[in-house]
Design a protein around this motif. Sequence first.
Motif, PDB file in Angstrom:
ATOM      1  N   GLN A   7      46.134 -25.755  73.242  1.00  0.00           N
ATOM      2  CA  GLN A   7      45.030 -25.799  74.215  1.00  0.00           C
ATOM      3  C   GLN A   7      44.433 -24.416  74.424  1.00  0.00           C
ATOM      4  OE1 GLN A   7      46.957 -27.697  77.449  1.00  0.00           O
ATOM      5  NE2 GLN A   7      46.042 -29.701  77.020  1.00  0.00           N
ATOM      6  N   GLN A   8      45.357 -23.422  74.484  1.00  0.00           N
ATOM      7  CA  GLN A   8      44.871 -22.050  74.670  1.00  0.00           C
ATOM      8  C   GLN A   8      43.977 -21.652  73.508  1.00  0.00           C
ATOM      9  OE1 GLN A   8      48.138 -19.386  75.035  1.00  0.00           O
ATOM     10  NE2 GLN A   8      48.672 -20.103  77.076  1.00  0.00           N
ATOM     11  N   SER A   9      44.401 -22.008  72.297  1.00  0.00           N
ATOM     12  CA  SER A   9      43.609 -21.530  71.167  1.00  0.00           C
ATOM     13  C   SER A   9      42.288 -22.286  71.080  1.00  0.00           C
ATOM     14  CB  SER A   9      44.389 -21.599  69.853  1.00  0.00           C
ATOM     15  OG  SER A   9      44.644 -22.926  69.532  1.00  0.00           O
ATOM     16  N   LEU A  10      42.298 -23.555  71.495  1.00  0.00           N
ATOM     17  CA  LEU A  10      41.022 -24.284  71.526  1.00  0.00           C
ATOM     18  C   LEU A  10      40.085 -23.655  72.534  1.00  0.00           C
ATOM     19  CD1 LEU A  10      41.973 -28.045  71.311  1.00  0.00           C
ATOM     20  CD2 LEU A  10      40.570 -26.717  69.734  1.00  0.00           C
ATOM     21  N   HIS A  11      40.683 -23.292  73.678  1.00  0.00           N
ATOM     22  CA  HIS A  11      39.919 -22.666  74.739  1.00  0.00           C
ATOM     23  C   HIS A  11      39.283 -21.380  74.221  1.00  0.00           C
ATOM     24  CE1 HIS A  11      38.960 -21.500  78.808  1.00  0.00           C
ATOM     25  NE2 HIS A  11      39.513 -20.337  78.594  1.00  0.00           N
ATOM     26  N   ARG A  12      40.125 -20.607  73.474  1.00  0.00           N
ATOM     27  CA  ARG A  12      39.623 -19.346  72.919  1.00  0.00           C
ATOM     28  C   ARG A  12      38.471 -19.593  71.962  1.00  0.00           C
ATOM     29  NH1 ARG A  12      44.880 -16.896  73.098  1.00  0.00           N
ATOM     30  NH2 ARG A  12      45.493 -18.045  71.275  1.00  0.00           N
ATOM     31  N   CYS A  13      38.619 -20.636  71.140  1.00  0.00           N
ATOM     32  CA  CYS A  13      37.564 -20.925  70.163  1.00  0.00           C
ATOM     33  C   CYS A  13      36.240 -21.161  70.874  1.00  0.00           C
ATOM     34  CB  CYS A  13      37.907 -22.151  69.332  1.00  0.00           C
ATOM     35  SG  CYS A  13      39.206 -21.797  68.157  1.00  0.00           S
ATOM     36  N   ASN A  14      36.329 -21.880  71.997  1.00  0.00           N
ATOM     37  CA  ASN A  14      35.081 -22.162  72.706  1.00  0.00           C
ATOM     38  C   ASN A  14      34.413 -20.893  73.199  1.00  0.00           C
ATOM     39  OD1 ASN A  14      35.500 -24.769  72.275  1.00  0.00           O
ATOM     40  ND2 ASN A  14      36.466 -25.188  74.258  1.00  0.00           N
ATOM     41  N   HIS A  15      35.247 -19.869  73.410  1.00  0.00           N
ATOM     42  CA  HIS A  15      34.683 -18.621  73.913  1.00  0.00           C
ATOM     43  C   HIS A  15      34.277 -17.675  72.806  1.00  0.00           C
ATOM     44  CE1 HIS A  15      35.002 -18.836  78.243  1.00  0.00           C
ATOM     45  NE2 HIS A  15      35.939 -19.721  77.990  1.00  0.00           N
ATOM     46  N   LEU A  52      42.505 -11.576  62.177  1.00  0.00           N
ATOM     47  CA  LEU A  52      43.921 -11.957  62.257  1.00  0.00           C
ATOM     48  C   LEU A  52      44.109 -13.069  63.291  1.00  0.00           C
ATOM     49  CD1 LEU A  52      45.733  -8.485  62.177  1.00  0.00           C
ATOM     50  CD2 LEU A  52      46.106 -10.355  60.566  1.00  0.00           C
ATOM     51  N   HIS A  53      43.440 -12.910  64.416  1.00  0.00           N
ATOM     52  CA  HIS A  53      43.604 -13.880  65.498  1.00  0.00           C
ATOM     53  C   HIS A  53      43.164 -15.283  65.084  1.00  0.00           C
ATOM     54  CE1 HIS A  53      44.252 -14.925  69.687  1.00  0.00           C
ATOM     55  NE2 HIS A  53      43.215 -15.727  69.572  1.00  0.00           N
ATOM     56  N   HIS A  54      42.110 -15.335  64.267  1.00  0.00           N
ATOM     57  CA  HIS A  54      41.547 -16.637  63.888  1.00  0.00           C
ATOM     58  C   HIS A  54      41.913 -17.029  62.474  1.00  0.00           C
ATOM     59  CE1 HIS A  54      39.235 -17.019  67.565  1.00  0.00           C
ATOM     60  NE2 HIS A  54      38.897 -15.751  67.441  1.00  0.00           N
ATOM     61  N   ASN A  55      42.930 -16.323  61.910  1.00  0.00           N
ATOM     62  CA  ASN A  55      43.311 -16.647  60.534  1.00  0.00           C
ATOM     63  C   ASN A  55      42.144 -16.548  59.576  1.00  0.00           C
ATOM     64  OD1 ASN A  55      45.834 -17.166  59.656  1.00  0.00           O
ATOM     65  ND2 ASN A  55      45.959 -19.083  60.870  1.00  0.00           N
ATOM     66  N   GLY A  56      41.290 -15.605  59.829  1.00  0.00           N
ATOM     67  CA  GLY A  56      40.087 -15.467  59.016  1.00  0.00           C
ATOM     68  C   GLY A  56      40.203 -14.342  58.005  1.00  0.00           C
ATOM     69  N   SER A 251      38.665  -0.005  75.390  1.00  0.00           N
ATOM     70  CA  SER A 251      37.903  -1.246  75.658  1.00  0.00           C
ATOM     71  C   SER A 251      38.697  -2.545  75.590  1.00  0.00           C
ATOM     72  CB  SER A 251      36.711  -1.432  74.720  1.00  0.00           C
ATOM     73  OG  SER A 251      35.872  -0.348  74.756  1.00  0.00           O
ATOM     74  N   TRP A 252      39.939  -2.487  75.075  1.00  0.00           N
ATOM     75  CA  TRP A 252      40.637  -3.759  75.039  1.00  0.00           C
ATOM     76  C   TRP A 252      42.042  -3.686  75.657  1.00  0.00           C
ATOM     77  CZ3 TRP A 252      44.612  -5.378  71.270  1.00  0.00           C
ATOM     78  CH2 TRP A 252      45.107  -6.661  71.592  1.00  0.00           C
ATOM     79  N   LEU A 253      42.986  -3.142  74.947  1.00  0.00           N
ATOM     80  CA  LEU A 253      44.376  -3.157  75.405  1.00  0.00           C
ATOM     81  C   LEU A 253      44.510  -2.324  76.692  1.00  0.00           C
ATOM     82  CD1 LEU A 253      46.871  -4.409  73.993  1.00  0.00           C
ATOM     83  CD2 LEU A 253      47.328  -2.166  73.001  1.00  0.00           C
ATOM     84  N   PRO A 254      45.246  -2.828  77.717  1.00  0.00           N
ATOM     85  CA  PRO A 254      45.383  -2.049  78.953  1.00  0.00           C
ATOM     86  C   PRO A 254      46.024  -0.685  78.686  1.00  0.00           C
ATOM     87  CG  PRO A 254      46.293  -4.256  79.218  1.00  0.00           C
ATOM     88  CD  PRO A 254      45.932  -4.119  77.775  1.00  0.00           C
ATOM     89  N   PHE A 270      44.843 -10.500  70.489  1.00  0.00           N
ATOM     90  CA  PHE A 270      43.442 -10.081  70.608  1.00  0.00           C
ATOM     91  C   PHE A 270      42.510 -11.239  70.954  1.00  0.00           C
ATOM     92  CE2 PHE A 270      39.212  -9.009  68.911  1.00  0.00           C
ATOM     93  CZ  PHE A 270      39.010  -7.793  69.537  1.00  0.00           C
ATOM     94  N   ASN A 271      41.733 -11.021  71.983  1.00  0.00           N
ATOM     95  CA  ASN A 271      40.752 -12.028  72.368  1.00  0.00           C
ATOM     96  C   ASN A 271      39.441 -11.293  72.618  1.00  0.00           C
ATOM     97  OD1 ASN A 271      39.316 -14.103  73.464  1.00  0.00           O
ATOM     98  ND2 ASN A 271      41.033 -14.852  74.710  1.00  0.00           N
ATOM     99  N   ILE A 272      38.432 -11.601  71.833  1.00  0.00           N
ATOM    100  CA  ILE A 272      37.184 -10.837  71.906  1.00  0.00           C
ATOM    101  C   ILE A 272      36.575 -10.887  73.307  1.00  0.00           C
ATOM    102  CG2 ILE A 272      35.693 -12.710  71.049  1.00  0.00           C
ATOM    103  CD1 ILE A 272      35.230  -9.111  69.917  1.00  0.00           C
ATOM    104  N   SER A 273      36.819 -11.994  74.027  1.00  0.00           N
ATOM    105  CA  SER A 273      36.204 -12.068  75.354  1.00  0.00           C
ATOM    106  C   SER A 273      36.907 -11.155  76.366  1.00  0.00           C
ATOM    107  CB  SER A 273      36.142 -13.512  75.855  1.00  0.00           C
ATOM    108  OG  SER A 273      37.403 -14.085  75.768  1.00  0.00           O
TER     109      SER A 273
END
Length: 444
Positions: A7-15, A52-56, A251-254, A270-273
């Motif tokens: 569900q999390q990864s689907l959610h990420r895809c939508n974003h 890497l995050h999206h297996n791309g 800009s990304w990692l705390p 990693f999540n681009i959003s």
Amino acid sequence: MVIELLQQSLHRCNHTGMETNQQVRVRIAPSPTGKMHIGTARTALFNKLFALHHNGTYCVRIEDTDKERSTPENIDFIKDAFKWLGLEPDDGSYVLQSQNIEKHKTAAQKLLNSGKAYKDDGAVRFKIPEGHTHWQDLVQGDITYDNKDLEDFVILRSDGTPTYHLGVVVDDAEMGITHIIRGDDHINNTPKQILLHHALGYAAPSFAHIPLIHGPDGSKLSKRHGAASVQDYCDQGYLSAALRHYLMQLSWLPGDAMEPLTLEQAGVQFNISDVKKGPASFDAAKLESINARYLKETPPIMLLALLNPLFKQQGLENTEETTPRVLKGIRGLVDRAKNLVELADMASCYVQSPPFKLDEAAQAILENGQEHIQMLKAELNDATWDGELLHTIIADYVKDHNLKFPMVGKPLRVALTGRVNGQGLADIMVALGKDETLSRLEKI
Ligand code: GLU
């Protein structure tokens, strides 16, 4: 748990502006200009993490159409920097934009034929259509341009060479790029490129514009702020994994995420959003502390491989005989060094053979401590070679003779390493081993 992850990864895809089953393909498209700016390295890194995050697939296209700047040396700067950073293209091959020029020209012709471009003084200009151009930027959010604010722009110069906009759009489409992640200095180029994609019958990719890296004075990071290139950091003895870690924090990692991360581990997170919109501010001290942390976490055998070329630069050859000494020695030295150059310098005493070149102060200390060294040598001769025992022998000697520790410790350190300050004596002796220690004390 599995369902939750799905569900999390689907959610990420939508974003991330992705359609189901779309195979992610990203690219970094550097122009050869000289040493690689760390901003380019960070853009490449974010592209790689997204892939890497999206297996791309992560691709590299070298935009080498400017003949003057695209020298073999400048192209090598790009390849060497990506090699060092672990950011070489996934399929191992670099796309060279100059090889696609015919395709760019064909595209310009196609636009002329369909009336979407026109000739102007020998050049070819793209005709901006009426309306608005909108995209949902994955970092910046909704962006809309009124096409009235865009001017018809040249896509083919009068000498027949394609311009940046045309080359980039045709190449991205040809390479099947699904997401363009690049610096926010490109935002103004995006509406023009989206319009070109559409005019050529391509579906425009998704865009993510990441903030630039600024120096402490708020202006764009440049040489004025000190080291600004990947090569500078490599030369200064930074570990590539540490530089990567710090770039992720821009800009990304705390900022408090200090635990060393592999690229793959970072890719999972990693999540681009999550990439922040505001400018990232470069902090050299933070990078230095991350590097020191990574040095401590890197196994000595891996550090050795990085140190050997640096020993060579000092004119030293690490041999089969000296390698075990270096390996033992660097365990204690990593706590003292901030980078590989410092570490190589400190560890050089394990590779060098005496007599050492001593400065005046060290020479004086050695001469004044001769007597202690000779007396201790006899005791060390009978000692079992264990760090704690060795420390006790020296400490007892100091106490029995009513001395202060440095009066014995300093001349001993000079005799063994050629330096007044440095590692604890017992550590040095253990790293050198009994025979070499006694032989160095003999030779002075
Ligand atoms: N070659 C361009 C540059 O170096 C990058 C173009 C792009 O990412 O679209 O800035």
